[in-house]
Design a protein around this motif. Structure first.
Motif, PDB file in Angstrom:
ATOM      1  N   LEU A   1       0.833  -1.204   0.000  1.00 39.73           N
ATOM      2  CA  LEU A   1       0.000   0.000   0.000  1.00 39.73           C
ATOM      3  C   LEU A   1       0.870   1.257   0.000  1.00 39.73           C
ATOM      4  O   LEU A   1       0.559   2.233  -0.698  1.00 39.73           O
ATOM      5  N   GLU A   2       1.964   1.233   0.756  1.00 39.22           N
ATOM      6  CA  GLU A   2       2.834   2.400   0.823  1.00 39.22           C
ATOM      7  C   GLU A   2       3.554   2.642  -0.499  1.00 39.22           C
ATOM      8  O   GLU A   2       3.780   3.789  -0.897  1.00 39.22           O
ATOM      9  N   GLU A   3       3.924   1.569  -1.184  1.00 36.44           N
ATOM     10  CA  GLU A   3       4.527   1.739  -2.509  1.00 36.44           C
ATOM     11  C   GLU A   3       3.542   2.408  -3.457  1.00 36.44           C
ATOM     12  O   GLU A   3       3.879   3.367  -4.166  1.00 36.44           O
ATOM     13  N   VAL A   4       2.307   1.911  -3.469  1.00 35.98           N
ATOM     14  CA  VAL A   4       1.298   2.485  -4.364  1.00 35.98           C
ATOM     15  C   VAL A   4       1.022   3.935  -4.001  1.00 35.98           C
ATOM     16  O   VAL A   4       0.813   4.782  -4.884  1.00 35.98           O
ATOM     17  N   ARG A   5       1.047   4.250  -2.716  1.00 38.43           N
ATOM     18  CA  ARG A   5       0.835   5.642  -2.281  1.00 38.43           C
ATOM     19  C   ARG A   5       1.795   6.592  -2.997  1.00 38.43           C
ATOM     20  O   ARG A   5       1.413   7.692  -3.413  1.00 38.43           O
ATOM     21  N   PHE A   6       3.035   6.170  -3.159  1.00 32.80           N
ATOM     22  CA  PHE A   6       4.020   7.043  -3.801  1.00 32.80           C
ATOM     23  C   PHE A   6       4.090   6.857  -5.311  1.00 32.80           C
ATOM     24  O   PHE A   6       4.764   7.609  -5.998  1.00 32.80           O
ATOM     25  N   PHE A   7       3.365   5.885  -5.833  1.00 33.23           N
ATOM     26  CA  PHE A   7       3.279   5.717  -7.285  1.00 33.23           C
ATOM     27  C   PHE A   7       2.209   6.626  -7.898  1.00 33.23           C
ATOM     28  O   PHE A   7       2.256   6.912  -9.094  1.00 33.23           O
ATOM     29  N   VAL A   8       1.210   7.030  -7.115  1.00 28.73           N
ATOM     30  CA  VAL A   8       0.086   7.789  -7.663  1.00 28.73           C
ATOM     31  C   VAL A   8       0.424   9.272  -7.750  1.00 28.73           C
ATOM     32  O   VAL A   8       1.370   9.750  -7.129  1.00 28.73           O
ATOM     33  N   GLY A   9      -0.369   9.986  -8.548  1.00 32.25           N
ATOM     34  CA  GLY A   9      -0.231  11.436  -8.662  1.00 32.25           C
ATOM     35  C   GLY A   9      -0.019  11.930 -10.077  1.00 32.25           C
ATOM     36  O   GLY A   9      -0.308  13.082 -10.381  1.00 32.25           O
TER      37      GLY A   9
END
Length: 213
Positions: free
Chosen positions: A40-48
């Motif tokens: 989940l934390e990886e995906v958090r920084f993949f979005v935007g």
């Protein structure tokens, strides 16, 4: 908070908590092609930067992977079917939008999420509170370019004068600057205060109701 005539919002991490559904669809698509799962934390920084960039970051070797387009298509199909599984407005968002609407403010959503999902989510959750909702589509540059914000202003029939941009990321800070608007950074989204400060954030709110004049 200062009063504005027009409020332009980012969607993911600003109005809607979407991270769990984005991560679920990312990992579903990866698993279909035998690729490693992402936290989940990886995906958090993949979005935007839009869902294509999300998947470029999630797939080993990114767009150079020979199966990338298949994985990306799988993600899109799964996400359109499951983007309401856990997604919901952040606490206080609906009350904030209702209060702005009662004051006859112009309200737009500008997202790097693909167009169909942006439209569907805004209709489902916000109804008449949001006047214009724009997502990523062909022929118009996505954020941080100002194009989608300018298109939203055009559809609203207003200018950037008296407008503010509200978001949760460095992309949003850049978008506001490129659009000639002040930026308000929210602290409940996908990036923390230290990250936002390091990327030029100046004005913060810790809850949606702090946006009200």
């Amino acid at each position: 908070m200062k009063e504005y005539k027009t409020y332009v919002f980012d969607l993911d991490g600003t109005l809607l908590s979407t991270l769990a559904d984005l991560a679920a669809s990312t990992n579903y698509a990866l698993s279909c092609y035998g690729m490693p799962q992402r936290t989940l934390e990886e995906v958090r920084f993949f979005v935007g930067n839009g869902v294509r960039k999300l998947m470029e970051r999630a797939v080993p070797d990114g767009a150079a992977n020979p199966r990338f387009e298949q994985v990306f298509a799988c993600f899109r199909t799964h996400y359109m079917q499951h983007n309401l599984d856990t997604t919901a407005p952040y606490p206080g968002v609906m009350d904030m939008l209702a209060a702005l609407k009662a004051k006859h403010k112009h309200i737009a959503v500008v997202s790097n999420k693909f167009y169909a999902a942006t439209q569907e989510l805004c209709r489902h959750f916000f109804g008449d509170y949001v006047d214009v909702a724009i997502g990523e589509r062909a022929g118009i540059r996505k954020k941080p370019a100002p194009d989608t914000v300018n298109e939203a202003l055009r559809l609203l029939g207003v200018t950037a004068e008296g407008a503010v941009y509200i978001g949760d990321s460095d992309v949003d800070i850049e978008t506001a600057a490129n659009s000639g608007m002040p930026c308000i950074s929210v602290l409940w989204g996908f990036r923390d205060r230290d990250f936002l400060l390091a990327h030029g954030a100046q004005t913060f709110v810790a809850s949606p109701l702090e946006l009200l004049p």
